[in-house]
Write an enzyme that holds these catalytic residues in place. Structure first.
Site, short mmCIF file in Angstrom:
data_model
loop_
_atom_site.label_atom_id
_atom_site.label_comp_id
_atom_site.label_asym_id
_atom_site.label_seq_id
_atom_site.Cartn_x
_atom_site.Cartn_y
_atom_site.Cartn_z
N LYS A 1 25.06 -47.76 -10.55
CA LYS A 1 25.48 -46.60 -11.33
C LYS A 1 26.98 -46.76 -11.61
O LYS A 1 27.83 -46.50 -10.76
CB LYS A 1 25.19 -45.32 -10.52
CG LYS A 1 25.35 -44.06 -11.33
CD LYS A 1 26.71 -43.51 -11.10
CE LYS A 1 27.14 -42.27 -11.75
NZ LYS A 1 28.07 -42.50 -12.87
N SER B 1 36.04 -41.61 -4.67
CA SER B 1 36.94 -40.66 -4.01
C SER B 1 36.33 -40.13 -2.70
O SER B 1 35.11 -40.15 -2.53
CB SER B 1 37.23 -39.50 -4.94
OG SER B 1 36.01 -38.85 -5.26
N THR B 2 37.18 -39.65 -1.85
CA THR B 2 36.73 -39.10 -0.57
C THR B 2 35.83 -37.88 -0.82
O THR B 2 34.81 -37.69 -0.13
CB THR B 2 37.95 -38.74 0.29
OG1 THR B 2 38.65 -39.97 0.57
CG2 THR B 2 37.56 -38.08 1.61
N GLU B 3 36.17 -37.11 -1.83
CA GLU B 3 35.37 -35.91 -2.15
C GLU B 3 33.92 -36.27 -2.50
O GLU B 3 32.97 -35.71 -1.96
CB GLU B 3 36.06 -35.27 -3.36
CG GLU B 3 35.65 -33.88 -3.69
CD GLU B 3 36.27 -33.47 -5.04
OE1 GLU B 3 37.16 -34.18 -5.56
OE2 GLU B 3 35.82 -32.45 -5.56
N GLY C 1 32.49 -39.07 -1.77
CA GLY C 1 31.92 -39.69 -0.57
C GLY C 1 31.28 -38.65 0.34
O GLY C 1 30.17 -38.84 0.85
N GLU D 1 33.78 -46.70 0.65
CA GLU D 1 35.12 -47.24 0.35
C GLU D 1 35.82 -46.16 -0.44
O GLU D 1 35.57 -46.00 -1.64
CB GLU D 1 35.00 -48.51 -0.49
CG GLU D 1 34.20 -49.60 0.17
CD GLU D 1 35.06 -50.81 0.53
OE1 GLU D 1 36.05 -51.05 -0.16
OE2 GLU D 1 34.74 -51.47 1.52
N CYS E 1 43.24 -47.69 -5.22
CA CYS E 1 43.11 -47.04 -3.91
C CYS E 1 44.14 -47.58 -2.92
O CYS E 1 44.46 -46.95 -1.94
CB CYS E 1 41.70 -47.26 -3.38
SG CYS E 1 41.22 -48.98 -3.41
N GLU F 1 46.37 -38.16 -3.10
CA GLU F 1 46.24 -39.36 -3.93
C GLU F 1 46.51 -38.98 -5.39
O GLU F 1 45.77 -38.19 -5.97
CB GLU F 1 44.81 -39.87 -3.76
CG GLU F 1 44.59 -41.24 -4.27
CD GLU F 1 43.17 -41.73 -4.02
OE1 GLU F 1 42.23 -40.92 -4.03
OE2 GLU F 1 43.01 -42.95 -3.87
P1 NAP Z 1 34.85 -40.73 -8.16
O1 NAP Z 1 35.16 -39.63 -9.04
O2 NAP Z 1 34.66 -40.48 -6.71
O3 NAP Z 1 33.58 -41.46 -8.77
C1 NAP Z 1 33.03 -42.62 -8.18
C2 NAP Z 1 31.60 -42.78 -8.62
O4 NAP Z 1 30.81 -41.73 -8.02
C3 NAP Z 1 31.39 -42.66 -10.13
O5 NAP Z 1 30.40 -43.56 -10.53
C4 NAP Z 1 30.93 -41.21 -10.27
O6 NAP Z 1 30.20 -40.97 -11.44
C5 NAP Z 1 30.07 -41.07 -9.03
N1 NAP Z 1 29.81 -39.69 -8.63
C6 NAP Z 1 30.49 -38.56 -8.99
N2 NAP Z 1 29.95 -37.48 -8.40
C7 NAP Z 1 28.92 -37.90 -7.66
C8 NAP Z 1 27.98 -37.26 -6.81
N3 NAP Z 1 27.99 -35.95 -6.60
N4 NAP Z 1 27.05 -38.02 -6.18
C9 NAP Z 1 27.02 -39.35 -6.36
N5 NAP Z 1 27.87 -40.02 -7.16
C10 NAP Z 1 28.82 -39.31 -7.80
O7 NAP Z 1 35.99 -41.87 -8.19
P2 NAP Z 1 36.70 -42.48 -9.45
O8 NAP Z 1 37.53 -41.39 -10.06
O9 NAP Z 1 35.72 -43.22 -10.29
O10 NAP Z 1 37.62 -43.59 -8.76
C11 NAP Z 1 38.81 -43.26 -8.15
C12 NAP Z 1 38.63 -43.05 -6.65
O11 NAP Z 1 38.03 -44.20 -6.08
C13 NAP Z 1 39.94 -42.89 -5.94
O12 NAP Z 1 39.83 -41.88 -4.96
C14 NAP Z 1 40.16 -44.23 -5.29
O13 NAP Z 1 41.01 -44.22 -4.19
C15 NAP Z 1 38.78 -44.63 -4.95
N6 NAP Z 1 38.70 -46.08 -4.83
C16 NAP Z 1 38.52 -46.61 -3.58
C17 NAP Z 1 38.47 -47.98 -3.42
C18 NAP Z 1 38.25 -48.58 -2.05
O14 NAP Z 1 37.92 -49.75 -1.97
N7 NAP Z 1 38.40 -47.84 -0.98
C19 NAP Z 1 38.58 -48.84 -4.52
C20 NAP Z 1 38.77 -48.26 -5.78
C21 NAP Z 1 38.81 -46.87 -5.91
P3 NAP Z 1 30.91 -40.38 -12.76
O15 NAP Z 1 31.87 -41.40 -13.20
O16 NAP Z 1 29.78 -40.18 -13.68
O17 NAP Z 1 31.58 -39.11 -12.34
#
Ligand code: NAP
Ligand code: MG
Length: 501
Positions: free
Chosen positions: A195, A249-251, A253, A270, A304, A404
């Protein structure tokens, strides 16, 4: 700040033809529209213009994709592939990524703004090498034979795939993170439903075509695009999914962990970060400043691991600030499709507004804005561009220091001694990465040992080796990907007892 002046790259013919097609879902080897027939668009953040039409998947599509993945895992051709065949398939995929690297780079630049000079490396050699790293594993995964303390028994542990993986991808390194999870899953004999993030679907969909061309059998890789709250949630709840790997994101997650209790799914998380960089008085200042620029601005701070919480020893603080301002001012900003661009737009209007809100909170809470702080107008006005931004004289409780930001914004704080610096660096809910700048060998190891984070860099920053497990402490998540760790996390063991008499 300077504006990029080299001319915009012409679209690669493969990109032109790819963008002209409506994008569909990949389920059981077929490309099909979503069950609802609905679509959504992705936007080029450099211009605000619509880039592509994407199928808006639903829970029903997720169900079909999980069935296809289950079938491929349990009785389809994927379940019968030998390790050498998986290795060959993945190596073929790596070759195809290199062959198509210009198209993959341009698609990522157009869709999420990454400068082409970076996306060419990340979506070319880096992604291909990551797939090759995992291609090396299938023939090396093995079980164990413990020495039994029960008489007349032969014991062995088989190391087996887990089953169907739900792979949920963020938008900041769309292709690289996709191949990390997908190649790891396939190397271990699993199947998957992918996804992509909604603002950055194109390289994953293009990769889907390469997976087919590489001869990886139908159903092993399925791709369902659509909103996280629908598609991601349906995957997290689905009883046919055995494990979810999220980078996000942690949220989100936390949402996935709650949903995964439905069938006691395993998860790998992650998540976010707020990495500190500790700049000691005994460091090589120019070298440290190089690392601070990289840590603060790579991928526009949308990383991140961004080292955006910068603790500098008070003796050298004014020199570091001065040099950092000069280096940030030197950045070449522009559309990522201009080869000289170093800093592109941020990914979306929503993210731009969130970053500007953080900048406003920094001003309001009393941090000293020493550079930037605004949306860039003029010729870049239609896009989502933010000036590289530095706040000095920050304090530990400020929102910009605690949360963040995920944008081109760094916060500088000063410290007096090592213990204080470590305690303040560790005072965060996150723990993904940290940087240490010192020429004192003992201090380097001592501080690396005391910082609470999954990755520590000393006199370097933002380097990842495919052989090193990567992941977080605390709310930056759990489980590790890359290296042997990923193989252990993408497999499970089964103990077999044989009576020999
Ligand atoms: P995000 O908003 O958490 O989205 C991540 C993925 O989860 C997207 O595919 C999103 O889909 C999906 N998603 C959203 N709501 C969901 C739900 N309720 N249930 C299941 N899946 C859901 O993160 P982002 O904005 O794409 O990326 C930025 C975040 O990723 C930052 O917090 C960053 O620190 C973190 N990150 C961490 C790492 C690491 O290795 N630790 C690496 C890169 C990024 P949609 O796009 O359709 O909303
Ligand atoms: Mg976009």
């Amino acid at each position: 700040m300077k504006l990029a002046r080299e001319s915009q790259l012409p679209l690669h013919p493969d990109v032109q033809s790819f963008l002209a097609q409506p994008q569909k879902l990949l389920i059981g080897g077929d490309w099909r529209p979503s069950a609802s027939g609905q679509t959504f668009v992705t936007i080029n953040p450099a211009t605000g213009e619509t880039l592509a039409q994407i199928s808006k998947g639903t829970a029903q599509d997720v169900d079909l994709a999980v069935q296809a993945a289950r079938q491929a895992f349990e009785c389809g051709p994927w379940s019968k592939t030998l390790p050498v065949e998986r290795e060959a398939g993945l190596n073929k995929l790596a070759d195809l990524i290199l062959k198509h690297s210009e198209a993959l780079a341009q698609l990522e630049t157009l869709e999420m703004g990454m400068p082409i000079s970076s996306s060419r490396v990340i979506n070319g050699e880096a992604s291909a090498n990551l797939v090759r790293y995992f291609a090396g594993w299938p023939t090396k995964i093995h079980g164990e034979m413990p020495s039994p303390s029960i008489a007349d028994r032969l014991l062995y542990l088989r190391r087996e795939p887990i089953g169907v993986f739900g792979l949920i991808i963020p938008w900041n390194y769309p292709l690289l993170i996709t191949v990390q999870k997908l190649a790891g899953a396939l190397a271990c004999g699993n199947t998957c439903v992918l996804k992509p993030a909604s603002v950055s679907c194109l390289t994953a969909l293009y990769l889907g075509k390469l997976v087919q061309e590489a001869g990886i059998p139908a159903g092993a890789v399925n791709i369902v695009t659509g909103p996280g709250g629908d598609v991601g949630r349906a995957l997290s709840l689905h009883p046919g999914v055995d494990k979810i790997s999220l980078t996000g994101s942690t949220e989100v997650g936390k949402d996935i962990i709650s949903a995964s209790t439905s069938n006691v799914k395993q998860t790998i998380m992650e998540l976010g970060g707020k990495a500190p960089q500790l700049v000691f008085e005994d460091c090589d200042i120019d070298r440290a400043v190089d690392g601070l620029v990289l840590g603060g601005l790579v991928n526009n701070g949308q990383d991140c691991m961004a080292g955006c919480r910068i603790y500098v020893h008070e003796k050298i603080a004014s020199r570091v600030v001065e040099k950092l301002i000069a280096r940030f001012q030197d950045q070449v900003v522009g559309d990522g499709m201009r080869p000289d661009t170093q800093l592109g737009p941020v990914v979306s209007e929503t993210r731009m507004n969130a970053i500007l809100d953080y900048i406003e909170s920094g001003r309001r809470e009393g941090a000293r804005l020493v550079l930037g702080g605004n949306r860039i107008d003029g010729e870049l006005g239609p896009g989502y561009f933010i000036e590289p931004t530095i706040f000095a004289d920050c304090t530990d409780q400020m929102t910009i220091v605690r949360e963040e930001i995920f944008g081109p914004v760094v916060s500088l704080l000063t410290f007096k001694d090592e213990d204080e610096a470590i305690a303040r660096a560790n005072d965060t809910v996150y723990g993904l990465a940290a940087g240490v700048w010192t020429n004192n060998l003992g201090r380097a190891h001592r501080v690396a040992g005391r910082l609470q984070a999954g990755t520590i860099w000393v006199n370097c920053y933002m380097e990842l080796d495919n052989s090193m497990g990567f992941g977080g402490y605390r709310q930056s998540g759990f489980g590790r990907e890359l290296g042997d760790d990923q193989i252990l996390n993408y497999t499970q063991t089964k103990g077999v007892y044989i009576a020999t008499v």
